[in-house]
Scaffold this motif. Structure first.
Motif, PDB file in Angstrom:
ATOM      1  N   HIS A   1       0.858  -1.189   0.000  1.00  0.00           N
ATOM      2  CA  HIS A   1       0.000   0.000   0.000  1.00  0.00           C
ATOM      3  C   HIS A   1       0.885   1.226   0.000  1.00  0.00           C
ATOM      4  CE1 HIS A   1      -4.072  -1.660   0.634  1.00  0.00           C
ATOM      5  NE2 HIS A   1      -3.333  -2.731   0.835  1.00  0.00           N
TER       6      HIS A   1
ATOM      7  N   GLU B   1       0.816   5.482  -0.774  1.00  0.00           N
ATOM      8  CA  GLU B   1       0.023   6.664  -1.100  1.00  0.00           C
ATOM      9  C   GLU B   1       0.928   7.872  -1.078  1.00  0.00           C
ATOM     10  OE1 GLU B   1      -2.878   6.037   2.067  1.00  0.00           O
ATOM     11  OE2 GLU B   1      -2.102   7.781   3.112  1.00  0.00           O
ATOM     12  N   TYR B   2       0.635   8.789  -1.958  1.00  0.00           N
ATOM     13  CA  TYR B   2       1.410  10.024  -2.031  1.00  0.00           C
ATOM     14  C   TYR B   2       0.385  11.120  -2.253  1.00  0.00           C
ATOM     15  CZ  TYR B   2       5.460  13.023  -3.165  1.00  0.00           C
ATOM     16  OH  TYR B   2       6.432  14.006  -3.166  1.00  0.00           O
TER      17      TYR B   2
ATOM     18  N   TRP C   1      -2.476   5.343  -4.157  1.00  0.00           N
ATOM     19  CA  TRP C   1      -3.288   6.557  -4.210  1.00  0.00           C
ATOM     20  C   TRP C   1      -2.353   7.745  -4.376  1.00  0.00           C
ATOM     21  CZ3 TRP C   1      -5.534   9.311   0.698  1.00  0.00           C
ATOM     22  CH2 TRP C   1      -6.272  10.438   0.319  1.00  0.00           C
TER      23      TRP C   1
ATOM     24  N   ASN D   1       2.900  16.625   1.856  1.00  0.00           N
ATOM     25  CA  ASN D   1       3.717  15.782   0.973  1.00  0.00           C
ATOM     26  C   ASN D   1       3.742  14.372   1.561  1.00  0.00           C
ATOM     27  OD1 ASN D   1       5.322  15.775  -1.418  1.00  0.00           O
ATOM     28  ND2 ASN D   1       7.130  15.442  -0.126  1.00  0.00           N
TER      29      ASN D   1
ATOM     30  N   ARG E   1       3.521   7.615   1.892  1.00  0.00           N
ATOM     31  CA  ARG E   1       3.546   6.575   2.914  1.00  0.00           C
ATOM     32  C   ARG E   1       3.573   5.208   2.244  1.00  0.00           C
ATOM     33  NH1 ARG E   1      -1.362   5.215   7.217  1.00  0.00           N
ATOM     34  NH2 ARG E   1      -0.198   3.773   8.527  1.00  0.00           N
TER      35      ARG E   1
ATOM     36  N   ARG F   1       3.347   1.054   3.040  1.00  0.00           N
ATOM     37  CA  ARG F   1       3.092  -0.050   3.964  1.00  0.00           C
ATOM     38  C   ARG F   1       3.212  -1.364   3.204  1.00  0.00           C
ATOM     39  NH1 ARG F   1      -2.599   1.875   6.466  1.00  0.00           N
ATOM     40  NH2 ARG F   1      -2.775   2.855   4.426  1.00  0.00           N
TER      41      ARG F   1
ATOM     42  N   GLN G   1       7.027   9.507   4.815  1.00  0.00           N
ATOM     43  CA  GLN G   1       8.102  10.418   4.425  1.00  0.00           C
ATOM     44  C   GLN G   1       8.189  11.664   5.271  1.00  0.00           C
ATOM     45  OE1 GLN G   1       9.916  13.764   2.326  1.00  0.00           O
ATOM     46  NE2 GLN G   1       7.726  13.655   2.552  1.00  0.00           N
ATOM     47  N   GLU G   2       7.069  12.118   5.816  1.00  0.00           N
ATOM     48  CA  GLU G   2       7.126  13.398   6.519  1.00  0.00           C
ATOM     49  C   GLU G   2       7.829  13.295   7.875  1.00  0.00           C
ATOM     50  OE1 GLU G   2       3.770  16.091   4.447  1.00  0.00           O
ATOM     51  OE2 GLU G   2       3.045  14.830   6.066  1.00  0.00           O
TER      52      GLU G   2
END
Lengths: 380, 380, 380, 380
Positions: free
Chosen positions: C162, C164-165, C248, C258, C261, C263, C275-276
Motif C-alpha cells: 500500500h 500513497e502520495y 493513491w 507531501n 507513505r 506499507r 516520508q514526513e
C-alpha cells in the motif's frame, strides 16, 4: 455470578461531574445496584436527583448521617457507600459509614486537611471494613502491566520517575460549580492543583514504582490573580533508593486537556505512558528498538489482561479504568464478607490517601519555605 | 552571489562527530570553502585528516597557534575559524584567533570553566570580530517562528517554560572516544549532562522566550558507578517576570535518542515543539483547538520562512538547522567586513555562551549545596 | 578523498524549485562542484542565474546542445550533467549529453511520453555512460533498510503493498510557475498527479519490494474545472507473485503537504513508513509488539547505516536522502571511470524511469477504458 | 429517569466476544436490564450462561423461537431483543421477534446472504417495530461531529472518501471459536473480511458522508491456504456526485489490531479520524493549519457533545460508542411506544444493513468477474 452488591452514594447530585462517573463505573461490569443516596446537602436537589436515578424515595436521605444510620439498620442495607462530595466532606462521611459498619469507596483526595485524614486510620482499623480510594488511573490495564513489569525487574534498578498531569481549564479566573469548589481552600483544601490532580500523579507514580519519595522540593504558583490555591506545581523528588524524579501538575498549561503522563527509567529499560491514549505504552530495553505495547495486544501480561474487557485495538478508556476499581471493590467485599480477609488486592486505599495528603502537606511546607527540600513523612 | 568565504577548522579530525557536522553545515548553502585546519593535536592524524578533506598540505597545521598566525599573515587567509575541539580547548583556540583578527565560530558549551569563558569577553570586544556559538537548535525554522510568536505576544504573558533534553547513550559505563571525553571533567568541564546537553536546553528556552531565569534549584545525579560528572539533572527555574520553569537533562533515560522538547505556556496560548520531528509544532490559543503548525506550511511566519529551503512536507532536519547558523554567519561576516557592523543577527554568540556557563555554574553550586535555590548571576 | 567531480546543470534557473534542491544535494557530501550550466531557455535568465551561482561566464550556455558539445570538448569538462527541466525536455537533453559521452543525472519522471523515453535505451547502452534518475525517496536510510529487510525475508512472502502520495496544493485552480507547467500536458506529459508524484510512489514500492505489478486498474480524476490532467488517481495493483496492492496519488487531498507513505505486509511481518517523519519506521513481526525502528538507532541495518551521516535522534530529512543519490552517483562514476564497471549500485536509473513511464501509460489506458484491469508491459 | 427497559438476548453465551460487548454497552447508561435469553444453541450452555448473568431460570430459553413466543406473552416481557449470533442466524431470529411484536437490536452484518436480508424489509414494515443494527463505530462522538460537519458543508463539495479497516488476526490459518465461524461461509456468509469488517467501513463512510457509492471495483483475496472466504479486499468506489473513494479491508495486515480509519476530502476541507485513538480528529480548512479536534474539547459541536459523557481529555472508547447506540435505542423505543413514531434518530438500521449486504454482493460479483466495475444496486 453472585448477586449484585448494593451501593449508596453521598454527593453526586445534579451538576456534579464525578458522581456521574462513579455511577457509570459501577454499572459497567454489572456488579452494583445504586439503591440509596444522600446526593446533595440541598434536600430538594437530593431528592430530585435520587428520583432521576431510580432510587426509591425512602432511601433518598437528607444527610449522610441519616443515611448511614438507616442503611445500617436495614436487612437489605447497602454493602458500600460511594463518597463523591467536595474534598472537605470525605472524612466526615467516611467516618460515619465506617462506624456504621459499611464499606467505603471514596473519591480522592482523601481529605482537605491531613489532620482530618489521620482520624480515619484508627476508625478504619477498628471497623474491620474496606476503604477504597478511587485513584482511577491505577485501574488502566497498561498501568497494571507497567507496575508488574517494574516489579519483575524489566526496567532494572529504577533511576528516574517523571510524572506530569497538566490541564488548562483554570487558565483564566474560574467560573462554574466545578471551578468554584476546586479553587476554594475551605472545600478542596489548601492544595489546588496539587490536591486535585497532583495527588493522582503522585499516586500513579507510587502505584507503578512501588516506591514513595522520601523528600521533595516544591515550587507552587498561583498564576491567576485572586486565586487562593496553587494552579501550577513544580516538584523535584528524591527516593530512598537513590532514584530521582520530577512531578509537574498544572491547570494553566494552555493546550492540555487532561495530560497525565508517566515515564520511568531504570538501568535496563524505560516506560512511557500517557493517559489520553491509554491503550498503548512505549517500552524500551536498553540498546533495543522501542516497542509499542498495546492493551490486550502482543506483549500483554496477566496483570494487564486481568483488567481488560475487549480485544486489542478496541480502545478502552477512562470509564473502564474507573470501573475496574468498582469491579475489584466488589470482589474484595465479597471475599471480605465471606472470610473477613482483605488481602491480595492492589486497590488503592487509605495508605494511598494518607500518602497523598502527606504529599500535599510536604508541597505546601516546602513551597512556603521558599522551595526547600522537605521530608515527606510517610509514617507517624 | 558573493564569493564563498574561507573557513579553517580546529579539531574535527577522524573519528570526531561534531567536526563532520560542521563541515556539512558549512557546505549546504554553498557559502564556505574549508581551506585550512589544525584538525588534531596528533600531528599525523591532523595531516591525514586534512588530506582526506582536500585541504592543501601547507594549510594543514600542527597547532591552532601556528594556524592563527599563518592564516592571519596570508592574503588569502581564512575569513573564520570553526572550533570543534573538546570543551576545554574552546577558549584557548578562540583567544588565539580573535587576537589574530579572525572571526570565530565555536561549538558549545563555550568552555569547560566559567573563569575561562570570562576571559573571552574583553578580548572579543577589543578584536572587533564576530563570535558565533553553534547552538544549532536555534536554527530550526519553527524555533525561529516560536521566538517570533512569543515576541509578538501570541502566547500572552509567559507563565511556564518546560524544556527537556534526554538521551540514553550513557546508560551504562561509557566507552568510545565520544563518551570518554564527554565524561571527563578535565576536558568537558565539571558539568556532564548539564554541560553537554543542558546548555542546549537552557539556550533554546532563552532564545525562544527572550528571558533568562534569575534563580534555579538543581538536583544533579551520577547514576553510573565511577562516573565523575552528572548524567542526569533535574532543575527548577524562576524568572524575574514571575514565570516558572523546569529543565530536565539526562543521558540515562532509556528509550530516548535525542529528545529535546520545548513547551511554553502563557496566559493566552501554548506551544509544544520536539526536535526529533522538528517540522511541526503544536500551537493552542486558549479555548480553541490545537493547531499543527508546519515548517513552511500554512501559518508559517516570516521568521520561519526566512530560514527554510524547501516546501512544507519535505522535511528539513538537524543539518539544515545547523547550516542556517553557517549561512547567517556568512551574511554577518560579509556585512561586518563591509561596514564594520555586527547588528541585527539572532545568531547565538558570546552572551549565550556565558549564560550557559553561568547555568552550569549555578547548577553545580545549587546541587552541591543540596539542591537549594541559587541565583544565576547574569551580569558581572 | 578523491577530487571533487564537476557537475553541469540543465534547467534550474531562478524561480525553479527542483534545481535548487539538486544543487544542495550535490553540495552536502562535498563530492561535486557546479561548474557549468544551461540554466534556462531564456538566455538572459540563464546567465544571470549562472552568475549568481558562481558559474564562470564562459561555461554558462545558451542551450543544452551547445553545452554538451562545449563541455565534451574541454579537458576539464563536466563529469556529469544534472537535468532539472520540465519533463518534456528530459529526454532531448539526456540524449545530447549521453551522445557527447557525459554521464547523466536526471529528474523524474523520465519523460513526458513513453515513446520519448524508449529512445533513451539504445543510446544509453551505446554510450556506456551512467544514467541516474533522481527518485530521491529511495535515498532515505530507512527505505534502504526496508528494502534490505524485505530482501532478507523478514516480512516473509509479500502479500500487500500500500503506497500513497498525497498533497493538497492543487486543490484549487493552479497558479504560479510550478503549478502551471506541472498541469500542462505539453510539458509535464499526459499524466498529472500520476506523473508528478504517482511515479515516485510506484518507484518507491518497486524499490523496496523488488517487485513490479503486472497489472493495474486505475481511476483517474480531474476535480478542478478546466484542469487538463489528473489531480487524483486511485489504482489497484496485482503482482505476478500473487501480492496485491493499492496506490493513491492526489494533489487535492486537503490537509496533506507531501504525505508519501509505504506499507508492506507479508506473511511474517509488516512495515509502515511515512516520508514526513522519515527517521522512524514501524516494524511488526506477526504476534509480537510493533517496534519503532529509527534511522541509525537500535535495529539499524548496514544498508540503512551506510546512507546516513549523523547519530539517531538527529533527524535527517529530504535533502539528505536526495544527497545520498549524488554521493552514490559520484562513487559510481569514479568506479565506472576507473574500470568501466557500473555494477553494484542500487541507484535508480533508466529501468526505473521506463517502469514509471509504463505505469503512467497503463494508468491512462486503464482509466480511459473505464478503469479496467490493464497489463503493465514491463519489457518490449 | 424513566424505568429501565427490559432486554433479551439471542446468542452471546460463554466464549462469545460480541455478546459481552452488547451487555456492557447496555449497562453503561443504565437504561436496560437483561432479563431473558436464548444464549446458545447448546441448551446446557445457554442455561449456565444465563445463570451466570443473573437471568431467571424461567426466562432462559432453549431457542429463540420459544423465547419470542414466551416473552411476547408475558405482561413484563422484554422491550427489545439483542441478536448476537453468528451472521446466518440474524435474519431468522429477527423475523421471529418482529413477528412477535418485539423491537430488535441486531449485530452486523445483517445476514449471511442478501436474499435473507431482503425478507426482513416487508416484515419490519408490517411489524411497526424498531430495528437497530449495531454499527457501533457510528456511535463515536467525533464521528457524529464529522457527519455534522460534512452536512453543514465545512468540507465543501466532497471529492474523496478513503476508508480502511485493517487487522492482522487472521494472518495465519484460523484457530479458535471466533476465527472458525467468521471464516465459515455457511455461518458468516460468502464475504469474509468484507462482511466482518468491510461492512463497518462501508457503513461508516456512508454515515459520515451521507452518500453511498453507485459502483465499485473489488479485488478480493484469500491469502491463507485453504481459507474459504476473502481475508483482504481492495475496492475502488464511485459516487453519483462525482466523488471517488477507496476502501481497504484486511485481516492479514501484520501490525494492525483494529485499524479503522476514515479520511474525507472536499474542495474546502479535509477530515482524518482513526478508531484506535477515537478522541481526536484532524480537520483542515484548505490553506490553514490542521486543527486537532478532540471529543468534547474546543471545537466540539452539538452532535458530538450529545453523545459523550465525560470531559475532554478523559478518553471514551469502543464501549461508550457502542453504548450510545443502546442509549439511543432506549430513547427511540420510548418515543415509539409513546406515540408510535420512529423519526429523528440517526441510529443505523435496516437500510444500513441492506446497503452492507449489497456492498458484499457487489464486491463478490465484481471480484468474481475479475475486478470489473459493478453497480451497487441501492434499491430494488
Amino acid at each position: 455470578m453472585s448477586a449484585r452488591l448494593k451501593l449508596g452514594m453521598v454527593g453526586g447530585g445534579e451538576g456534579a461531574f464525578i458522581g456521574g462517573v462513579h455511577r457509570i463505573a459501577a454499572r459497567i461490569d454489572g456488579q452494583w445496584d445504586l439503591v440509596a443516596g444522600a446526593l446533595s446537602s440541598d434536600a430538594a436537589r437530593a431528592h430530585a436527583s435520587a428520583a432521576a436515578l431510580g432510587i426509591a424515595p425512602d432511601r433518598s436521605y437528607d444527610s449522610f448521617e441519616q443515611m448511614a444510620a438507616a442503611e445500617a439498620a436495614r436487612d437489605d442495607g447497602i454493602d458500600a457507600v460511594a463518597i463523591v462530595t467536595p474534598n472537605h466532606m470525605h472524612v466526615p462521611a467516611a467516618l460515619a459509614f465506617l462506624k456504621a459498619g459499611i464499606h467505603v469507596i471514596c473519591d480522592k483526595p482523601l481529605a482537605s486537611k491531613l489532620e482530618d485524614a489521620l482520624q480515619l486510620e484508627q476508625v478504619l482499623a477498628q471497623s474491620g471494613k474496606l476503604f477504597v480510594l478511587t485513584h482511577n488511573y491505577s485501574g488502566y490495564p497498561l498501568i497494571r502491566q507497567a507496575r508488574d513489569m517494574v516489579a519483575r525487574g524489566e526496567l532494572g534498578q529504577l533511576r528516574l520517575v517523571h510524572v506530569e498531569y497538566v490541564q488548562d481549564w483554570l487558565t483564566e479566573a474560574a467560573t462554574g460549580k466545578q471551578a468554584e469548589w476546586r479553587t476554594d481552600p475551605a472545600r478542596s483544601g489548601a492544595g489546588g492543583a496539587i490536591g486535585d490532580i497532583g495527588t493522582h500523579a503522585w499516586q500513579l507514580a507510587e502505584f507503578v514504582t512501588g516506591q514513595s519519595p522520601e523528600a521533595l522540593a516544591a515550587d507552587l504558583s498561583s498564576f491567576v490573580e485572586g486565586r487562593a490555591v496553587d494552579d501550577n506545581a513544580h516538584v523535584m523528588l528524591r527516593y530512598a533508593s537513590g532514584a530521582k524524579g520530577m512531578l509537574w501538575a498544572s491547570q494553566v498549561a494552555v493546550g492540555n486537556e487532561n495530560a497525565l503522563r508517566l515515564r520511568i527509567h531504570g538501568d535496563k529499560g524505560g516506560l512511557d505512558w500517557a493517559q489520553e491514549n491509554p491503550n498503548q505504552m512505549a517500552f524500551t530495553r536498553f540498546g533495543q528498538p522501542t516497542q509499542i505495547l498495546t492493551r490486550a495486544g502482543a506483549g500483554a501480561t496477566d496483570a494487564g489482561l486481568a483488567t481488560t474487557r475487549i480485544p486489542a485495538g478496541h480502545p478502552e478508556g477512562y470509564l473502564e479504568g474507573f470501573a475496574t476499581l468498582y469491579l475489584e471493590a466488589a470482589d474484595a467485599i465479597r471475599a471480605h464478607d465471606a472470610d473477613n480477609t482483605t488481602g491480595g488486592s492492589v486497590l488503592p486505599g487509605l495508605s494511598d490517601g494518607l500518602s497523598g495528603m502527606r504529599f500535599i502537606d510536604a508541597c505546601l511546607r516546602s513551597s512556603q519555605a521558599g522551595g526547600v527540600w522537605t521530608p515527606v513523612i510517610q509514617q507517624g
